[in-house]
Scaffold this motif. Structure first.
Motif, PDB file in Angstrom:
ATOM      1  N   GLN A  57       0.876  -1.361   0.077  1.00 46.74           N
ATOM      2  CA  GLN A  57       0.089  -0.113  -0.192  1.00 46.74           C
ATOM      3  C   GLN A  57       0.931   1.202  -0.142  1.00 46.74           C
ATOM      4  N   ARG A  58       0.242   2.354  -0.678  1.00 54.37           N
ATOM      5  CA  ARG A  58       1.062   3.563  -0.711  1.00 54.37           C
ATOM      6  C   ARG A  58       0.403   4.556   0.458  1.00 54.37           C
TER       7      ARG A  58
ATOM      8  N   VAL B 254       0.513   8.383   2.199  1.00 55.72           N
ATOM      9  CA  VAL B 254       0.941   9.717   1.912  1.00 55.72           C
ATOM     10  C   VAL B 254      -0.065  10.629   2.927  1.00 55.72           C
TER      11      VAL B 254
ATOM     12  N   ASP C 266      -3.339   4.432  -0.614  1.00 59.93           N
ATOM     13  CA  ASP C 266      -3.677   4.270  -2.097  1.00 59.93           C
ATOM     14  C   ASP C 266      -4.695   5.197  -2.617  1.00 59.93           C
ATOM     15  N   GLU C 267      -4.418   6.407  -2.277  1.00 56.98           N
ATOM     16  CA  GLU C 267      -5.100   7.846  -2.729  1.00 56.98           C
ATOM     17  C   GLU C 267      -6.329   7.909  -2.197  1.00 56.98           C
TER      18      GLU C 267
ATOM     19  N   ARG D  33       5.218  10.441   0.271  1.00 56.55           N
ATOM     20  CA  ARG D  33       4.580   9.054  -0.121  1.00 56.55           C
ATOM     21  C   ARG D  33       5.680   8.110   0.194  1.00 56.55           C
TER      22      ARG D  33
ATOM     23  N   VAL E  23       5.932   3.936  -0.173  1.00 63.41           N
ATOM     24  CA  VAL E  23       5.399   2.259  -0.302  1.00 63.41           C
ATOM     25  C   VAL E  23       5.658   1.298   0.664  1.00 63.41           C
TER      26      VAL E  23
END
Length: 153
Positions: A80-81, A83, A92-93, A113, A115
């Motif tokens: 998952q990302r 930020v 995940d935005e 960000r 990962v």
């Protein structure tokens, strides 16, 4: 008399085994999870759950600084990302709904960000102003997850 000694030894061994491999009480030593869990509170930690944690769970991890167990919230898992934009955590935005975080204390906070690598989790304290967490020491190896919280006051 010998039977009582054997029973006491077995009971002691059972208590040690349960605390080592099943459930362990942990005293929260900082305010990094307030208001969710107050400093000085005791939480019950499921030791068997260390290898499978999900976002949103409270987990006790080994501190990279001194190896002590510290309580944090898992916000992302491998792949998952993450930020942080203007104090809001996005995974995940997708912005996380975090009613337990005081937005006044994190307003205007930005963080790069990240990962989450395989075999790791990303953790944050609910008290973002004082918490030392993955923003400081990076993603946490699953081997450093002691367990997940079964019960908190």
């Amino acid at each position: 008399m010998a039977l009582a000694i054997v029973a006491a030894l077995l009971l002691g061994a059972a208590v040690v085994a349960v605390r080592t491999w099943v459930v362990e009480p942990v005293v929260v030593a900082s305010d990094s999870m307030e208001p969710t869990v107050a400093e000085g509170s005791t939480v019950l930690v499921a030791r068997w759950s260390a290898a499978s944690v999900d976002p949103g769970q409270l987990a006790v991890i080994r501190s990279p600084d001194d190896g002590r167990g510290v309580l944090k919230r898992v916000v992302a898992v491998a792949g998952q990302r993450v930020v942080i934009r203007d104090g809001v955590v996005h995974v995940d935005e997708v912005a996380l709904d975090e009613p337990y975080v005081d937005a006044r204390g994190v307003d205007g906070t930005f963080f790069r960000r990240v990962v989450v690598p395989a075999g790791h989790v990303y953790v944050l304290g609910d008290n973002r102003v004082t918490s030392v967490d993955s923003r400081d020491f990076g993603p946490v190896p699953l081997d450093d997850v002691i367990g997940t919280v079964l019960w908190a006051p």
